[in-house]
Motif scaffolding. Sequence first.
Motif, PDB file in Angstrom:
ATOM      1  N   LEU A  74       0.832  -1.213   0.000  1.00 55.16           N
ATOM      2  CA  LEU A  74       0.000   0.000   0.000  1.00 55.16           C
ATOM      3  C   LEU A  74       0.864   1.259   0.000  1.00 55.16           C
ATOM      4  CD1 LEU A  74      -2.813  -1.001   2.537  1.00 55.16           C
ATOM      5  CD2 LEU A  74      -3.028  -0.727   0.059  1.00 55.16           C
ATOM      6  N   LEU A  75       1.949   1.222   0.770  1.00 56.14           N
ATOM      7  CA  LEU A  75       2.847   2.371   0.813  1.00 56.14           C
ATOM      8  C   LEU A  75       3.506   2.587  -0.545  1.00 56.14           C
ATOM      9  CD1 LEU A  75       3.497   4.320   3.115  1.00 56.14           C
ATOM     10  CD2 LEU A  75       5.589   3.043   3.531  1.00 56.14           C
ATOM     11  N   ARG A  76       3.861   1.481  -1.218  1.00 55.13           N
ATOM     12  CA  ARG A  76       4.453   1.593  -2.556  1.00 55.13           C
ATOM     13  C   ARG A  76       3.451   2.199  -3.535  1.00 55.13           C
ATOM     14  NH1 ARG A  76       3.682  -1.644  -6.736  1.00 55.13           N
ATOM     15  NH2 ARG A  76       2.839  -3.329  -5.462  1.00 55.13           N
ATOM     16  N   LEU A  77       2.198   1.720  -3.485  1.00 54.52           N
ATOM     17  CA  LEU A  77       1.163   2.263  -4.371  1.00 54.52           C
ATOM     18  C   LEU A  77       0.927   3.740  -4.098  1.00 54.52           C
ATOM     19  CD1 LEU A  77      -1.547  -0.560  -4.425  1.00 54.52           C
ATOM     20  CD2 LEU A  77      -0.010   0.108  -6.275  1.00 54.52           C
ATOM     21  N   GLN A  78       0.892   4.108  -2.811  1.00 59.72           N
ATOM     22  CA  GLN A  78       0.667   5.503  -2.441  1.00 59.72           C
ATOM     23  C   GLN A  78       1.802   6.394  -2.949  1.00 59.72           C
ATOM     24  OE1 GLN A  78      -0.315   6.119   1.719  1.00 59.72           O
ATOM     25  NE2 GLN A  78       0.424   8.201   1.671  1.00 59.72           N
ATOM     26  N   THR A  79       3.058   5.923  -2.796  1.00 59.42           N
ATOM     27  CA  THR A  79       4.203   6.691  -3.274  1.00 59.42           C
ATOM     28  C   THR A  79       4.159   6.846  -4.786  1.00 59.42           C
ATOM     29  OG1 THR A  79       5.545   5.860  -1.440  1.00 59.42           O
ATOM     30  CG2 THR A  79       6.726   6.798  -3.314  1.00 59.42           C
ATOM     31  N   THR A  80       3.803   5.765  -5.481  1.00 59.83           N
ATOM     32  CA  THR A  80       3.695   5.815  -6.943  1.00 59.83           C
ATOM     33  C   THR A  80       2.633   6.806  -7.376  1.00 59.83           C
ATOM     34  OG1 THR A  80       4.389   3.501  -7.103  1.00 59.83           O
ATOM     35  CG2 THR A  80       3.268   4.429  -9.009  1.00 59.83           C
ATOM     36  N   GLN A  81       1.481   6.784  -6.704  1.00 62.06           N
ATOM     37  CA  GLN A  81       0.393   7.704  -7.046  1.00 62.06           C
ATOM     38  C   GLN A  81       0.787   9.155  -6.789  1.00 62.06           C
ATOM     39  OE1 GLN A  81      -2.763   6.114  -4.647  1.00 62.06           O
ATOM     40  NE2 GLN A  81      -3.199   4.437  -6.058  1.00 62.06           N
ATOM     41  N   GLU A  82       1.521   9.384  -5.687  1.00 67.36           N
ATOM     42  CA  GLU A  82       1.959  10.745  -5.388  1.00 67.36           C
ATOM     43  C   GLU A  82       2.945  11.250  -6.444  1.00 67.36           C
ATOM     44  OE1 GLU A  82       3.513  10.418  -1.462  1.00 67.36           O
ATOM     45  OE2 GLU A  82       1.535  10.517  -0.489  1.00 67.36           O
ATOM     46  N   LEU A  83       3.834  10.376  -6.901  1.00 69.90           N
ATOM     47  CA  LEU A  83       4.776  10.757  -7.956  1.00 69.90           C
ATOM     48  C   LEU A  83       4.045  11.044  -9.264  1.00 69.90           C
ATOM     49  CD1 LEU A  83       7.678   8.208  -7.289  1.00 69.90           C
ATOM     50  CD2 LEU A  83       7.760  10.685  -6.946  1.00 69.90           C
ATOM     51  N   GLN A  84       3.055  10.209  -9.583  1.00 62.64           N
ATOM     52  CA  GLN A  84       2.271  10.433 -10.797  1.00 62.64           C
ATOM     53  C   GLN A  84       1.494  11.743 -10.712  1.00 62.64           C
ATOM     54  OE1 GLN A  84      -0.046   6.825 -10.882  1.00 62.64           O
ATOM     55  NE2 GLN A  84       1.460   5.731 -12.131  1.00 62.64           N
TER      56      GLN A  84
END
Length: 426
Positions: A179-189
């Motif tokens: 979940l943390l990885r997905l959240q970081t990816t979404q924030e970068l996007q």
Amino acid sequence: MDRYRPLLLPAGSDTLAYLSTLLKIQYNLLACSDSETLFASLLPDIQLATRASYAYFFSNVPLFDDRPTYSLVAESHLPTLPSRKERPNLALLPHAHLPNWTTTLVHHGLVFGTQKDFADEERFFMALHGIRSILLAPAIAEKRFLGFLGIDDCIEEREWSDTDKAFMQNVASALAHALLRLQTTQELQRASQEKMELMEILAHDLKNPLSAISLSVDTILHKHDKLSSEQLEKRLSQIKELVSRMTDICHQMLRDKQLLSHLSGLPILHPEPLGIANLIETLVEALKFQAAEKNLQIIAETSKTVPKAFADRIAVLQILENLISNAIKFSPFGKRIWIRLCVHQQRVRIEVADEGPGIKPQEMKRLFQKRIRLSAQPTGGESSTGYGLWICKTLVYAMHGRIWCESTEGQGATFIVELPMHVQMT
């Protein structure tokens, strides 16, 4: 447990099945690119492996004094049991309903047992939802408590095995990092998207002044021998004013990146007592060369006796320029554009009316949305980005004003802006 370290599953008859499921879950957690797909594959596997009545995940949404508040994100259950997602008392579950469980979960502990093993608040919660046995595991990554993963049994009081506990702890820890990885990816996007929008908005706002400068320079280059010194000085003054406006737009955009964020609300502006008639006069003078290219007549019905608005100068210039430029862009050759200024119910009202194709009724609701292109096409081959009216609406709302459009298809459109009137203190 800040970093994911798989726990060894206790030896037993179910260990091989649990290990197989755990490997499948970890593969899916690495492969999933969105949380919805992640939970859709994860929870049925957990429910099947543990033979639980329900498997679910509650996310932590700290709303009240930063204390954990839980929201049911997803669930999987036996076909014979009803879904819990529609129950109002599960939509948002505050800390006060589960005080002892929350304390244990936040400190990396597992919660497990039957109703008799818990205090009154948790026992009431279990009875309310028909839970006879429960096992919860905290989802924690990088010292962030993201929520909890849970299973329960509504059929019998069940003693959870050490294998059940180790399995849930492993899955919860792996889930937290996914979940943390997905959240970081979404924030970068999202950051990348905002930078792209910043460039698009900046290009949109600078396009009109640049076009006006280009037309003025062409006139000076090709007709300099026919221009009087007074006319030449006037053209050069207009170019200087346009460059100054472009500089102001750049400074404002860099100062206030909040304009781009979907969650940040309205931009921060600096309202002051502002004479709108002078701004209209300045813009009409700057845009008349673009209008002349299509033989359009701009009629300004303004009066300097209209009271001042309480508004941001750069924002009002951007709004007016967008509306007048749109009128020029969508007006057929040889038509007229009106700009009216008046007072209406203690507000300063600006109207920009044209004789263009008007707005189709089915398109009116989409008019001020970002990146929306309507069926009407520019009449001189001009480009359209779909940002102009969204920028107008954002800026008008930031100044506590109103903006709307009145139009009959085939009979032109009138865009109306109302801004707060400056009230002089006596």
